[in-house]
Design a protein around this motif. Sequence first.
Motif, PDB file in Angstrom:
ATOM      1  N   TYR A   1       0.825  -1.211   0.000  1.00  0.00           N
ATOM      2  CA  TYR A   1       0.000   0.000   0.000  1.00  0.00           C
ATOM      3  C   TYR A   1       0.860   1.263   0.000  1.00  0.00           C
ATOM      4  CZ  TYR A   1      -3.450  -3.340   1.892  1.00  0.00           C
ATOM      5  OH  TYR A   1      -4.256  -4.417   2.113  1.00  0.00           O
ATOM      6  N   ALA A   2       1.994   1.199   0.725  1.00  0.00           N
ATOM      7  CA  ALA A   2       2.774   2.420   0.957  1.00  0.00           C
ATOM      8  C   ALA A   2       3.620   2.795  -0.257  1.00  0.00           C
ATOM      9  CB  ALA A   2       3.666   2.223   2.176  1.00  0.00           C
ATOM     10  N   GLU A   3       3.961   4.081  -0.333  1.00  0.00           N
ATOM     11  CA  GLU A   3       4.866   4.569  -1.370  1.00  0.00           C
ATOM     12  C   GLU A   3       6.282   4.059  -1.093  1.00  0.00           C
ATOM     13  OE1 GLU A   3       3.692   6.550  -4.050  1.00  0.00           O
ATOM     14  OE2 GLU A   3       1.948   5.685  -3.086  1.00  0.00           O
ATOM     15  N   ALA A   4       7.153   4.133  -2.130  1.00  0.00           N
ATOM     16  CA  ALA A   4       8.548   3.702  -1.964  1.00  0.00           C
ATOM     17  C   ALA A   4       9.148   4.431  -0.750  1.00  0.00           C
ATOM     18  CB  ALA A   4       9.332   4.006  -3.222  1.00  0.00           C
ATOM     19  N   ASP A   5       8.904   5.734  -0.663  1.00  0.00           N
ATOM     20  CA  ASP A   5       9.281   6.471   0.544  1.00  0.00           C
ATOM     21  C   ASP A   5       7.979   6.782   1.290  1.00  0.00           C
ATOM     22  OD1 ASP A   5       9.938   8.177   2.514  1.00  0.00           O
ATOM     23  OD2 ASP A   5      10.839   9.723   1.233  1.00  0.00           O
ATOM     24  N   PRO A   6       7.691   6.030   2.368  1.00  0.00           N
ATOM     25  CA  PRO A   6       6.380   6.163   3.022  1.00  0.00           C
ATOM     26  C   PRO A   6       6.147   7.518   3.684  1.00  0.00           C
ATOM     27  CG  PRO A   6       7.790   4.696   4.280  1.00  0.00           C
ATOM     28  CD  PRO A   6       8.548   5.033   3.035  1.00  0.00           C
ATOM     29  N   SER A   7       7.188   8.389   3.717  1.00  0.00           N
ATOM     30  CA  SER A   7       6.964   9.752   4.243  1.00  0.00           C
ATOM     31  C   SER A   7       5.849  10.415   3.444  1.00  0.00           C
ATOM     32  CB  SER A   7       8.208  10.622   4.085  1.00  0.00           C
ATOM     33  OG  SER A   7       9.281  10.010   4.682  1.00  0.00           O
ATOM     34  N   ALA A   8       5.794  10.126   2.148  1.00  0.00           N
ATOM     35  CA  ALA A   8       4.754  10.730   1.306  1.00  0.00           C
ATOM     36  C   ALA A   8       3.361  10.368   1.817  1.00  0.00           C
ATOM     37  CB  ALA A   8       4.916  10.286  -0.147  1.00  0.00           C
ATOM     38  N   ASP A   9       3.218   9.179   2.378  1.00  0.00           N
ATOM     39  CA  ASP A   9       1.921   8.775   2.928  1.00  0.00           C
ATOM     40  C   ASP A   9       1.692   9.448   4.281  1.00  0.00           C
ATOM     41  OD1 ASP A   9       1.043   6.613   1.003  1.00  0.00           O
ATOM     42  OD2 ASP A   9       2.974   5.782   1.587  1.00  0.00           O
ATOM     43  N   ILE A  10       2.652   9.256   5.206  1.00  0.00           N
ATOM     44  CA  ILE A  10       2.374   9.665   6.592  1.00  0.00           C
ATOM     45  C   ILE A  10       2.463  11.176   6.793  1.00  0.00           C
ATOM     46  CG2 ILE A  10       2.962   7.416   7.570  1.00  0.00           C
ATOM     47  CD1 ILE A  10       5.624   8.444   8.407  1.00  0.00           C
ATOM     48  N   ASP A  11       3.130  11.886   5.877  1.00  0.00           N
ATOM     49  CA  ASP A  11       3.171  13.351   5.986  1.00  0.00           C
ATOM     50  C   ASP A  11       2.073  14.033   5.154  1.00  0.00           C
ATOM     51  OD1 ASP A  11       5.278  13.329   7.765  1.00  0.00           O
ATOM     52  OD2 ASP A  11       6.787  13.326   6.181  1.00  0.00           O
TER      53      ASP A  11
END
Length: 385
Positions: free
Chosen positions: A176-186
């Motif tokens: 589900y998450a992006e390659a860099d999950p910061s994009a999701d959680i931020d």
Amino acid sequence: MKIGLLGFGVVGSGVYDIIANGTALELRNIEVKRIISLVVTPGFEHLITKNIDDIVNDDEIELVVEAMGGLHPAYEFVMACINAGKHVVSSNKHLVSNYFTQLNEAAEKNNVQFRYTPSAGGGIPWLSTLKRARRSDEIEQIWGIVNGTTNYILDSMVKDDTDFSVALKEAQRLGYAEADPSADIDGLDTQRKCIISANLAFDVVIDEKDVPAFGIRNITHSDVSYFEKNGWVCKLFANAGRNQDDSVYAYVVPVLLDKFEIEAGVASNYNCITYVGKYVGRSSYIGQGAGKLPTGNSVVQDILDTIFDDASLKREYKKSAVNNAMVAHRYYIKTDSATPELSEIIEKDEGDGRYITKPVSIECIQKTAEGLFEKCPQTFIAEIK
Ligand code: HSE
């Protein structure tokens, strides 16, 4: 129709599997001829290449699916394909939100179709519905959960008492998450989907830098328990709409919902997105917002629309500023810091560094947040619905 795939990760491989194994009559004449991938998956050696020219210069390939993610080289590859007269379907919200005008204009100039339904809503036909809605109705507002990863995390923290980092790892494992999950959680993934949805809903082109995004990185179990005590459920929302003066507002923020609201019950990686039309009223869509086969299916639907449909849904989009000064809400703020801006807007001090604000505008909360995050990066802010 022969197609090329740019990217063979979660979405690209989902598209391949549906085309190769799907039994629907409509899929019979579609064939994946080439795949651009840096990794050569065993069994796919005959299809995989690293050279974009193998697709751009292949006249048999009429449509290209871009599922690489990121801005570069995705933008250059897609432009090269459009300029070579190929239709493009993209699931890449980063690309679509940043290059909305350039990609649509290039497609029009080259008389090809550029479709991007999978870029917001994953498996939900949200953007294609919004485009259809706009033909007869006037969209007043859109809002909702458009990020599967953060919904999965928030849901697990409440239902299974899972730690934030464990739930995030699981969302990554499930694709589900992006390659860099910061994009999701931020909140950046939600911001991009908010922009694409707002562009379609309001015939505008808005800029990432004008759309404030608050994420869920700093939410803790103590916040979740406090919300439960108050009968609230926290969800990350994209919000956009028309102000009374016809300008457009757009922002991303965690919201605290009454537990009986529709979105409060949306579990796992599901999305729930709503538009309010002048004629149709509220219309909400729930489904899987991320994942290999749901998103892959949305790509395949866009391929089929390109083959069977005409391009009569074209519109003119105008570059537009965002005006967030006219929308006001109360906010929950948890912080170890104190600033004069915060003191000015506090309505209730709940102890333990938790505050409830008076109704304030997005602009005001953004300014307050900047000062708080500078002094206390662990600050968490959520809008109270
Ligand atoms: N990372 C995205 C999400 C993938 O979790 O929603 C689908 O766009």
